[in-house]
Design a protein around this motif. Structure first.
Motif, PDB file in Angstrom:
ATOM      1  N   TRP A 164      86.975  86.764 -36.950  1.00 53.44           N
ATOM      2  CA  TRP A 164      85.715  86.528 -36.977  1.00 53.44           C
ATOM      3  C   TRP A 164      85.054  86.239 -37.162  1.00 53.44           C
ATOM      4  O   TRP A 164      84.451  85.035 -37.108  1.00 53.44           O
ATOM      5  CB  TRP A 164      85.278  87.481 -35.504  1.00 53.44           C
ATOM      6  N   ASP A 165      84.292  86.865 -38.706  1.00 53.19           N
ATOM      7  CA  ASP A 165      83.712  86.489 -39.356  1.00 53.19           C
ATOM      8  C   ASP A 165      83.728  85.287 -40.766  1.00 53.19           C
ATOM      9  O   ASP A 165      83.123  84.040 -40.610  1.00 53.19           O
ATOM     10  CB  ASP A 165      82.909  87.675 -39.902  1.00 53.19           C
TER      11      ASP A 165
ATOM     12  N   ARG B 116      84.450  84.764 -30.167  1.00 48.52           N
ATOM     13  CA  ARG B 116      84.780  86.271 -30.102  1.00 48.52           C
ATOM     14  C   ARG B 116      84.413  86.439 -28.497  1.00 48.52           C
ATOM     15  O   ARG B 116      83.892  87.390 -27.696  1.00 48.52           O
ATOM     16  CB  ARG B 116      83.467  86.871 -30.567  1.00 48.52           C
ATOM     17  N   THR B 117      85.857  86.719 -28.422  1.00 55.17           N
ATOM     18  CA  THR B 117      86.054  86.671 -26.445  1.00 55.17           C
ATOM     19  C   THR B 117      87.193  88.322 -26.969  1.00 55.17           C
ATOM     20  O   THR B 117      87.636  88.709 -27.478  1.00 55.17           O
ATOM     21  CB  THR B 117      86.903  85.792 -26.117  1.00 55.17           C
ATOM     22  N   GLU B 118      87.649  88.920 -25.015  1.00 53.29           N
ATOM     23  CA  GLU B 118      88.627  89.902 -25.442  1.00 53.29           C
ATOM     24  C   GLU B 118      89.214  89.551 -25.740  1.00 53.29           C
ATOM     25  O   GLU B 118      90.256  90.151 -26.286  1.00 53.29           O
ATOM     26  CB  GLU B 118      88.274  91.034 -23.921  1.00 53.29           C
TER      27      GLU B 118
ATOM     28  N   THR C 250      80.067  83.053 -30.348  1.00 56.04           N
ATOM     29  CA  THR C 250      80.812  83.654 -28.417  1.00 56.04           C
ATOM     30  C   THR C 250      80.958  82.394 -27.428  1.00 56.04           C
ATOM     31  O   THR C 250      80.568  81.276 -28.105  1.00 56.04           O
ATOM     32  CB  THR C 250      79.010  84.056 -28.316  1.00 56.04           C
TER      33      THR C 250
ATOM     34  N   TYR D 167      92.506  89.754 -33.882  1.00 59.76           N
ATOM     35  CA  TYR D 167      91.988  88.194 -34.377  1.00 59.76           C
ATOM     36  C   TYR D 167      90.825  88.658 -34.486  1.00 59.76           C
ATOM     37  O   TYR D 167      89.832  88.244 -35.615  1.00 59.76           O
ATOM     38  CB  TYR D 167      92.063  87.101 -32.984  1.00 59.76           C
ATOM     39  N   ASP D 168      89.888  89.879 -34.042  1.00 63.27           N
ATOM     40  CA  ASP D 168      88.498  89.940 -34.212  1.00 63.27           C
ATOM     41  C   ASP D 168      88.374  90.045 -35.898  1.00 63.27           C
ATOM     42  O   ASP D 168      87.339  89.958 -36.082  1.00 63.27           O
ATOM     43  CB  ASP D 168      87.834  91.554 -34.001  1.00 63.27           C
ATOM     44  N   GLU D 169      89.509  90.329 -36.931  1.00 61.36           N
ATOM     45  CA  GLU D 169      89.903  91.244 -38.169  1.00 61.36           C
ATOM     46  C   GLU D 169      89.058  89.987 -38.628  1.00 61.36           C
ATOM     47  O   GLU D 169      88.647  89.595 -39.758  1.00 61.36           O
ATOM     48  CB  GLU D 169      90.752  91.575 -38.609  1.00 61.36           C
TER      49      GLU D 169
ATOM     50  N   THR E 119      90.620  87.156 -27.734  1.00 59.09           N
ATOM     51  CA  THR E 119      91.292  86.772 -29.562  1.00 59.09           C
ATOM     52  C   THR E 119      91.259  88.203 -29.799  1.00 59.09           C
ATOM     53  O   THR E 119      91.952  89.452 -31.333  1.00 59.09           O
ATOM     54  CB  THR E 119      90.108  86.437 -29.853  1.00 59.09           C
ATOM     55  N   LYS E 120      90.276  89.868 -29.227  1.00 60.68           N
ATOM     56  CA  LYS E 120      90.102  90.833 -30.208  1.00 60.68           C
ATOM     57  C   LYS E 120      91.273  91.475 -29.881  1.00 60.68           C
ATOM     58  O   LYS E 120      92.149  92.670 -30.297  1.00 60.68           O
ATOM     59  CB  LYS E 120      88.845  91.554 -29.857  1.00 60.68           C
TER      60      LYS E 120
END
Length: 264
Positions: free
Chosen positions: A206-207, A193-195, A213, A202-204, A197-198
């Protein structure tokens, strides 16, 4: 305690590794691209080496020259990377070149310069190489050809291929450095979960993808590095196992071990 170099220490995994090693008592040299040291991470044991851009030809020589004369590194960890999205419909020439240069070309020049300058611990006893320094190349499962599967589709050519190139760089370095006792590890530290990948959307995932982290990834990676030796030099590993590799079960089967050796 050990002396560690983190190439790319200002954010993400690099920052977490720098903080963790420093808190454990290691002397940490950490690079940043800016001409002045960042305010974070901050610790008395973190010594910043500014103005180092791994995507430039002179970065390795400049880094070796910037380290103190007495500095001999036990561990070199190259975390610096670059990732931008692209597709078959819209390949991006300049962005591809930047990804390859940052992720695969730069690390070779940095390691070569550090070794040539005598900045990495070497050990040969009785003509036989013994465990000495370690070089850790932070790659990604994205660079594994064996893990690519139709379920995830294509695209992101340079992201995947630059990591594949880095894997080959690591393998070849392991052969060149074997006689010096320097072990080379190539690692997939986990989906984070980094800037970075965001910024590529790719933050969509993450879960659903089990993203962790950078602190969690560092906590898994450090003991793996500590235990790494010449016996495994040149191999490609996922210290956290298959938990965040969506194609692992489809390509490698079930009940996979942790840490997990990854296919090329």
């Amino acid at each position: 305690m050990s002396t560690v170099l983190i190439v790319g220490g200002t954010r993400g995994l690099g920052a977490s590794l720098a903080s963790a090693y420093a808190a454990a008592g290691s002397t940490v040299y950490a690079t940043c691209r800016s001409p002045s040291p960042p305010s974070s991470p901050s610790h008395d044991n973190i010594l910043w080496v500014p103005a180092i851009d791994i995507a430039t030809e002179s970065a390795g020589v400049a880094l070796a020259a910037a380290l103190p004369p007495h500095a001999v590194l036990d561990t070199v960890i190259i975390t610096a990377g670059y990732f931008t999205r692209e597709s078959f419909e819209e390949p991006r020439w300049d962005e591809e070149v930047k990804m390859y240069t940052t992720c695969a070309v730069g690390p070779l020049f940095v390691v070569q310069a550090l070794i040539t300058a005598g900045k990495v611990k070497t050990h040969i006893k009785g003509g036989v190489p013994n465990d000495a320094g370690k070089v850790v190349l932070v790659s990604s499962e994205a660079g594994s050809i064996g893990l690519r599967h139709a379920k995830e589709g294509g695209g992101n050519y340079a992201h995947h291929a630059s990591k594949t190139a880095l894997n080959m760089v690591g393998k070849l370095l392991s052969l060149d450095l074997l006689g010096m006792g320097v072990a080379v590890a190539i690692v997939h530290p986990g989906f984070m979960r980094t800037e970075m990948t965001k910024n590529v959307g790719y933050d969509e995932f993450w879960d659903s993808g089990g993203a962790v982290t950078p602190d969690e990834a560092a906590a898994s990676l450090i003991p793996f590095i500590d235990a790494f030796s010449l016996e495994k030099t040149g191999q490609f590993w996922a210290p956290r196992g298959s938990r965040d590799i969506g194609t692992a079960e489809a390509t490698m089967g079930k009940d996979l071990p942790t840490p997990l050796p990854l296919p090329w």
